[in-house]
Scaffold this motif. Structure first.
Motif, mmCIF file in Angstrom:
data_model
loop_
_atom_site.group_PDB
_atom_site.id
_atom_site.type_symbol
_atom_site.label_atom_id
_atom_site.label_comp_id
_atom_site.label_asym_id
_atom_site.label_seq_id
_atom_site.Cartn_x
_atom_site.Cartn_y
_atom_site.Cartn_z
ATOM 1 N N SER A 191 0.833 -1.209 0.000
ATOM 2 C CA SER A 191 0.000 0.000 0.000
ATOM 3 C C SER A 191 0.865 1.254 0.000
ATOM 4 O O SER A 191 1.998 1.250 0.499
ATOM 5 C CB SER A 191 -0.901 0.027 1.244
ATOM 6 O OG SER A 191 -1.772 -1.071 1.272
ATOM 7 N N ARG A 232 0.033 5.800 0.289
ATOM 8 C CA ARG A 232 -0.923 6.887 0.309
ATOM 9 C C ARG A 232 -0.284 8.122 -0.300
ATOM 10 O O ARG A 232 0.725 8.632 0.219
ATOM 11 C CB ARG A 232 -1.407 7.206 1.723
ATOM 12 C CG ARG A 232 -2.563 8.200 1.721
ATOM 13 C CD ARG A 232 -3.114 8.491 3.094
ATOM 14 N NE ARG A 232 -2.286 9.435 3.839
ATOM 15 C CZ ARG A 232 -2.724 10.175 4.849
ATOM 16 N NH1 ARG A 232 -3.993 10.085 5.236
ATOM 17 N NH2 ARG A 232 -1.910 10.979 5.485
ATOM 18 N N GLN A 275 -5.454 6.746 -1.327
ATOM 19 C CA GLN A 275 -5.013 5.553 -0.636
ATOM 20 C C GLN A 275 -5.021 4.400 -1.621
ATOM 21 O O GLN A 275 -6.066 4.087 -2.197
ATOM 22 C CB GLN A 275 -5.938 5.245 0.541
ATOM 23 C CG GLN A 275 -5.581 3.973 1.309
ATOM 24 C CD GLN A 275 -4.245 4.062 2.011
ATOM 25 O OE1 GLN A 275 -3.934 5.071 2.635
ATOM 26 N NE2 GLN A 275 -3.442 3.009 1.911
#
Length: 124
Positions: free
Chosen positions: A17, A19, A82
């Motif tokens: 991930s 952001r 995100q």
């Protein structure tokens, strides 16, 4: 002078991930839409996600739906992206854009202001 400054890009493994942030300065954007686009080497810039700054309504490209979330923080004048479950095909320079329009649109010509971009690289 209007400025959009992206940050948060980097190198991540597939499945990870990141952001991204887009800090907005120079004017109020309550009547605008804010979007993220991306451009991979040798390809055209493509739409990723858009949000209406005032209402908070959103729209996503099919390729990122369910994995990416666009949001905004009015107090910080910042838009976020995100990105979860990243794939190697998400590798691209990601750009923040602002458009003086209230409907959610996906074409680059509809946007008036652009940031300088931030690189996202996803390794397999």
């Amino acid at each position: 002078q209007v400025q959009l400054v992206e940050s948060g890009g980097g190198l991540v493994q597939a499945g990870g991930s990141l952001r991204l942030s887009c800090a907005v300065s120079g004017r109020a954007f309550s009547g605008y839409i804010m979007a993220w686009f991306r451009q991979a080497p040798g390809k055209e810039r493509e739409f990723v996600a858009v949000i209406n700054w005032g209402s908070g309504s959103t729209y996503y490209a099919d390729s990122v739906k369910g994995r990416f979330t666009i949001s905004r923080d009015n107090a910080k004048n910042t838009v976020y992206l995100q990105m979860n479950s990243l794939k190697p095909e998400d590798t691209a320079v990601h750009y923040c854009a602002a458009g003086k329009i209230s409907i959610l649109v996906t074409t680059t010509k509809s946007y008036d202001y652009w940031g300088q971009g931030t690189q996202v690289t996803v390794s397999s």
